[in-house]
Design an enzyme around this catalytic site. Structure first.
Site, PDB file in Angstrom:
ATOM      1  N   LYS B  80       0.849  -1.193   0.000  1.00  0.00           N
ATOM      2  CA  LYS B  80       0.000   0.000   0.000  1.00  0.00           C
ATOM      3  C   LYS B  80       0.887   1.246   0.000  1.00  0.00           C
ATOM      4  CE  LYS B  80      -4.051   1.662   2.642  1.00  0.00           C
ATOM      5  NZ  LYS B  80      -4.912   1.352   3.806  1.00  0.00           N
ATOM      6  N   SER B 155      -9.470   2.307   2.640  1.00  0.00           N
ATOM      7  CA  SER B 155      -8.371   2.916   1.949  1.00  0.00           C
ATOM      8  C   SER B 155      -7.472   1.915   1.216  1.00  0.00           C
ATOM      9  CB  SER B 155      -7.537   3.734   2.937  1.00  0.00           C
ATOM     10  OG  SER B 155      -6.979   2.903   3.930  1.00  0.00           O
ATOM     11  N   SER B 179     -10.439  -0.228   6.563  1.00  0.00           N
ATOM     12  CA  SER B 179      -9.763  -0.109   5.275  1.00  0.00           C
ATOM     13  C   SER B 179      -9.206  -1.406   4.708  1.00  0.00           C
ATOM     14  CB  SER B 179      -8.631   0.922   5.372  1.00  0.00           C
ATOM     15  OG  SER B 179      -9.159   2.220   5.504  1.00  0.00           O
TER      16      SER B 179
END
Lengths: 473, 473
Positions: B80, B155, B179
């Site tokens: 990420k 996210s 997320s």
């Protein structure tokens, strides 16, 4: 045999196991001592002697029956008056709970009973544990056994004074800004603040504020280790609980200090207020340890943000705990509580976020500081035990203290890191009162810290100037 | 053999271990897939193919040499864009770090590499992870593989979309308000938020705020378990680190569901906003599970204080993280960040203490709720994946949402408890988009939750209406 109240807990437990000392005999010796000494000291404020005697008898019968005996079997224990004890008056030192008698034991009390301990009574504390002087509107002050005009410290001051005078061999206490450590050093006994989570707390006020840690107080490190067997455990109600096998605390042997790398600092590089007399005592003690360890170096961790950080985060805790009481009952609440709540009411969420950021930095820096050492040695107190009439240490080296937390920074800074800290007696200070040091270990290195402390205690005990102070009562 | 990009991570790893699939072959298949699909989706936003190819070659040689191979040996992994990767552009989705190239790996990235993973590239995220839509000013939106006009969630939206489209077999993500879970359910893949501390985080903003938890995303539960071997560990820099042997995650077998006591709720008794269409999907799914478990009962934990509690404590985190950025750069910060900072600036320390008290109550109540169950099943999302142009779910059942956190309460309430939660795909919703559920396990019962999830996944996969949705790209 000497008076059994003079025995260490470890020795008493050994004799009980061999059938050479009966739990009843030991309990009666402690009760006699309480009757003789407590009226002057006011360390023990409530007792349930009927139940204690009944349990001692049962413990005695278990020995005679040849049953397997738990680690604290038959040992008399004092519980701080901040912990609920079933059927035994528990006031938190507050007029609000003056006549409160709990219907259940706290989980820690229950664990100590399950480990074989016999709860004799409650030890005095400032209201809700707020203070470095054990004094409150319910029971009044606990006096220092070395000078009755002075405080025994706080907040576990009743426990420390009861131990110092042989009223009890083991006492439970709790520590937020140093409440296991300050009374221990001022009364010449040992207090152990372990890594948060090792002694779980099912009723913590805030989920993840590790400030308050409960644990053992005793007259020696081996007795502290023994009592840990009844303190550690697991409890899902505490999100910080960090399970550990209690048996591991039974097998502790002194460390070889020649393998131990040590740092020392007297005041975190001037960050923590420190009385010059105490500075002198501490430096003399460090001087005698010159060839004791693998290394011994002056080295300061960075605690520059610790005072404000601790104060602000403490206020979050105080508002959560006491705001409603403050609204309704401020006429009967102690000054310390009121001051903390009032300070917290003036602060913003931004203040909290700044304090949280400082906390993170303090933690990270201290972990890095500890990378190359095994032990940090720091004074246990910033000043000698002060006069009860003063209420707090009013000034240090001529500098006025804003509140009692200022003189506690030498301990509360270490609260922030979450490292285990053992308060060890170390002779007398310049006023002839007990003096002690804080021994800080690696985080989660509780067993190792106890081993190191045990070895160091043995060395100090051979030095007439540094061995544990004994009150002359 | 099929295209190796279609293999599960577990199967690919088995074939690599047997010398039947070379890490290079697998990497090249993923790169081809990225080249074919990513331009439409925008899931992977930066790559270091040169290094990845070099490492795949080394991994290939290690197999040929007969070396002992680590658990993730030769598996391509996406990181990420909130996690620093040495030499590989890392922007946090922010214009402030648009051209940032870290000189070091984050500890989790380093652990994944040490476990044999090959870092192929960075997956997209909203700025600093703030949002349920993966979109930012640096890279733009990540599109949902099932409907390119809709969001992939957030996210960890880049990770979920990359997995759903077989661009990568494993991706790392992070979860504060859901997320790891929200993008997983919206893209038909699996995300696992473990008990805080199991995946240590050396650079957490606040010492003891367990909100953010990092962990694995994959296309199946066995692949999640496999990736956990590279995620768990110990790290003293994280005070919440909770050491665990990574090897235990290699030995997981499906649970016998006939021993599992289950509670389910679709919206915590009306506390969490929930779209009526999703409610219908969820109830139908629960209906099919009627004789699956030892027991399956409708039962609501009390999350009445969760919304305000999470919002306030989140603001403490946001002010600590973003206040300075907000002061200096609010012109280029995302709306979500600005809204959170502004909200926090209006709050007091008293608000924090109230939220901390709520948090404690939520934790305590949820622990008690879990005493008699092994699993809680909750919808993974409050709404279907929304349109990218909407930015947030604007309304639910006609009721306007104040901000994106409202529609996330179904997940963020569970963040507060610290229980492990696995997001599992569960067919399609009423709009034909992927739907999923959250499976909540006992605190520290991560292994058990994975076993239960594995068994449930196997059952769902036999049901054409409930098996994992596959995009048609």
């Amino acid at each position: 045999m000497n008076d059994p109240s003079e025995l260490s807990a470890s020795e008493a437990r050994r004799l009980i196991g061999r059938g050479e000392l009966s739990p009843t005999e030991l309990l009666e010796a402690c009760i006699s001592r309480i009757e003789a000494v407590n009226p002057q000291i006011n360390a023990i404020v409530a007792t349930d002697l009927k139940r204690a005697r009944r349990e001692a008898k049962i413990a005695e019968n278990a020995v005679l029956a040849g049953n397997a005996l738990p680690p604290l079997h038959g040992l008399p224990i004092g519980i701080k008056d901040l912990n609920a004890t079933k059927g035994l008056r528990t006031t938190w030192g507050s007029k609000l709970f003056e006549n409160h008698v709990p219907t259940e034991d706290d989980a820690l009390v229950a664990r100590l009973r399950a480990a074989g301990g016999i709860i004799v009574g409650k030890t005095n504390t400032p209201e809700f544990g707020s203070g470095t002087a054990t004094d409150n509107l319910v029971y009044g002050p606990t006096r220092n056994p070395f000078d009755l005009e002075r405080t025994s410290g706080g907040s576990s001051g009743g426990a420390a004074a009861a131990l110092a005078t042989n009223m009890l061999p083991l006492c439970q206490g709790g520590d937020t800004g140093g409440s296991l450590r300050n009374p221990a050093t001022w009364c010449g006994v040992v207090g152990f603040r372990s890594t948060p989570g090792l002694v779980p707390q099912e009723n913590r006020t805030l989920n993840y504020t590790h400030f308050n840690v409960q644990g053992p107080m005793a007259r020696s490190v081996p007795d502290i280790a023994l009592m840990m067997t009844g303190c550690v455990g697991n409890d899902n109600r505490d999100p910080m609980a960090n399970p550990c096998n209690p048996q591991t605390f039974l097998k502790i042997k002194p460390a070889n200090l020649k393998n131990v790398r040590v740092a020392w600092t007297e005041d975190f590089g001037g960050v923590a207020p420190l009385d010059d007399g105490i500075r002198g005592c501490f430096k003399r003690a460090i001087g005698t340890l010159a060839n004791t360890f693998r290394s011994l170096d002056y080295h300061n961790p960075d605690f520059s943000g610790a005072r404000d950080c601790f104060w602000t985060l403490r206020c979050v805790n105080y508002l959560a705990s006491h705001k409603m009481r403050y609204e309704k009952h401020r006429d009967i609440l102690s000054k310390n509580i009121i001051a903390n709540v009032k300070a917290g009411e003036k602060m913003s969420l931004l203040d909290v976020s700044i304090a949280e950021t400082q906390w993170r930095k303090i933690y990270r820096d201290f972990e890095a500081f500890f990378k190359d050492i095994d032990l940090l040695i720091v004074p246990g107190n910033a000043t000698p035990a002060f006069r009860i009439e003063d209420g707090i240490p009013r000034e240090i080296n001529g500098k006025k203290m804003e509140n009692y937390m200022d003189a506690s920074l030498i301990r509360s800074a270490l609260t922030l890191t979450g490292h285990p800290v053992l308060a060890l007696p170390c002779g007398y200070d310049h006023l002839g009162l007990p003096f002690g040091v804080q021994l800080v270990g690696k985080r989660h290195g509780d067993l190792e810290l106890l081993k190191i402390s045990m070895a160091l205690e043995a060395i100090l005990s051979t030095n007439p100037d540094l061995k544990r102070a004994i009150p002359n009562l």
